[in-house]
Design a protein around this motif. Structure first.
Motif, short mmCIF file in Angstrom:
data_model
loop_
_atom_site.label_atom_id
_atom_site.label_comp_id
_atom_site.label_asym_id
_atom_site.label_seq_id
_atom_site.Cartn_x
_atom_site.Cartn_y
_atom_site.Cartn_z
N MET A 1 0.84 -1.17 0.00
CA MET A 1 0.00 0.00 0.00
C MET A 1 0.89 1.24 0.00
SD MET A 1 -3.03 0.87 2.63
CE MET A 1 -4.12 2.17 2.23
N ASP A 4 0.25 7.51 1.79
CA ASP A 4 -0.57 8.65 1.45
C ASP A 4 -0.96 9.38 2.72
OD1 ASP A 4 -2.24 6.62 2.25
OD2 ASP A 4 -3.66 6.85 0.62
N GLN A 116 -0.75 11.50 -5.18
CA GLN A 116 -1.05 10.09 -4.94
C GLN A 116 -2.55 9.82 -5.02
OE1 GLN A 116 1.33 7.70 -4.89
NE2 GLN A 116 2.63 9.46 -5.32
N ALA A 117 -3.35 10.71 -4.43
CA ALA A 117 -4.81 10.55 -4.50
C ALA A 117 -5.29 10.68 -5.94
CB ALA A 117 -5.50 11.58 -3.60
N SER A 118 -4.67 11.56 -6.71
CA SER A 118 -5.04 11.73 -8.11
C SER A 118 -4.72 10.47 -8.91
CB SER A 118 -4.33 12.94 -8.72
OG SER A 118 -4.75 14.12 -8.09
N LEU A 119 -3.56 9.85 -8.63
CA LEU A 119 -3.22 8.60 -9.31
C LEU A 119 -4.21 7.49 -8.96
CD1 LEU A 119 0.68 8.52 -9.01
CD2 LEU A 119 -0.70 9.11 -11.02
N THR A 120 -4.63 7.45 -7.70
CA THR A 120 -5.62 6.46 -7.27
C THR A 120 -6.93 6.68 -8.01
OG1 THR A 120 -4.60 6.24 -5.10
CG2 THR A 120 -6.91 5.56 -5.28
N ASP A 121 -7.34 7.94 -8.11
CA ASP A 121 -8.58 8.26 -8.81
C ASP A 121 -8.46 7.94 -10.30
OD1 ASP A 121 -11.30 9.62 -8.83
OD2 ASP A 121 -10.21 10.81 -10.33
N TYR A 122 -7.32 8.20 -10.90
CA TYR A 122 -7.10 7.90 -12.30
C TYR A 122 -7.17 6.39 -12.54
CZ TYR A 122 -4.85 7.69 -16.89
OH TYR A 122 -4.55 7.45 -18.22
N GLY A 123 -6.56 5.61 -11.66
CA GLY A 123 -6.64 4.15 -11.78
C GLY A 123 -8.08 3.66 -11.67
N TYR A 124 -8.82 4.22 -10.74
CA TYR A 124 -10.23 3.87 -10.59
C TYR A 124 -11.01 4.23 -11.86
CZ TYR A 124 -15.08 4.19 -8.94
OH TYR A 124 -16.43 4.05 -8.80
#
Length: 165
Positions: A1, A4, A116-124
C-alpha cells in the motif's frame, strides 16, 4: 500500500486569515524602507563577504573600546545605525527563510498527497472506463494527456542529443 496522507495537519480559516494579515502587515511596515536596485547597482554594491564583515566588526569593536583610534571623517552615528539595521535585517531574513523552508516542506507533503490521491482516482477511472460507464472514458482521455509516453520521451531525448552535437 502506498504512503498517502503524509500531512494531515490542515490550516483552519482563522489561521489562513491570520497568516495573510501578518504578511500584509509586514509588507506595509517594510514597503517604505525598500530600495530598488538595478542589476548594475546590485553588482556594484553587492553584499560584503564574510571576510569584510570581520573588518566591519573589528572597526566597530575598536570604536566601542578605543574610540580615540577612530577616524573623525566617519559619521559614527550613521555607522552604528547602518550596523544595527543590517543586524536586524539579517536576523529577520534568517527567520523568514526558516518560515519559507517550513512552508515549502509542508507544501511538498500536501502536493505529494494530492498527486497520490489523483493517481488512485485515475486508476479507478481507468477501471470504470473498462466497464463502459458514461463519462469515465472522457475523464481517462483528458487525464492521460498529462502522462508522457516512453517512446516519445526517448525520441525527444535522442533528437535533443543530436541537436547538441
Amino acid at each position: 500500500m502506498p504512503f498517502d496522507n503524509l500531512n494531515n495537519n490542515h490550516y483552519t480559516q482563522a489561521e489562513k486569515t491570520a497568516v495573510v494579515e501578518a504578511i500584509s502587515t509586514l509588507e506595509t511596515v517594510l514597503a517604505g524602507r525598500f530600495k530598488n536596485l538595478s542589476p548594475e547597482e546590485r553588482k556594484r554594491y553587492g553584499s560584503i563577504n564574510e571576510q569584510n564583515k570581520l573588518i566591519v566588526n573589528k572597526v566597530l569593536d575598536y570604536r566601542k573600546n578605543q574610540s580615540n583610534l577612530s577616524s573623525p571623517d566617519v559619521d559614527w552615528e550613521e555607522f552604528q545605525n547602518d550596523y544595527d539595521s543590517r543586524s536586524f535585517l539579517q536576523e529577520t531574513i534568517a527567520k523568514l527563510q526558516n518560515l519559507i523552508s517550513g512552508l515549502d516542506n509542508n507544501k511538498i507533503l500536501h502536493d505529494f498527497d494530492n498527486y497520490q490521491a489523483s493517481l488512485t482516482d485515475y486508476g479507478y477511472s481507468q477501471y470504470k472506463a473498462g466497464t463502459k460507464i458514461a463519462g469515465f472514458e472522457t475523464k481517462v482521455t483528458e487525464i492521460s494527456q498529462f502522462f508522457s509516453r516512453t517512446a516519445t520521451a526517448n525520441n525527444t531525448t535522442a533528437q535533443n542529443l543530436k541537436t547538441e552535437e
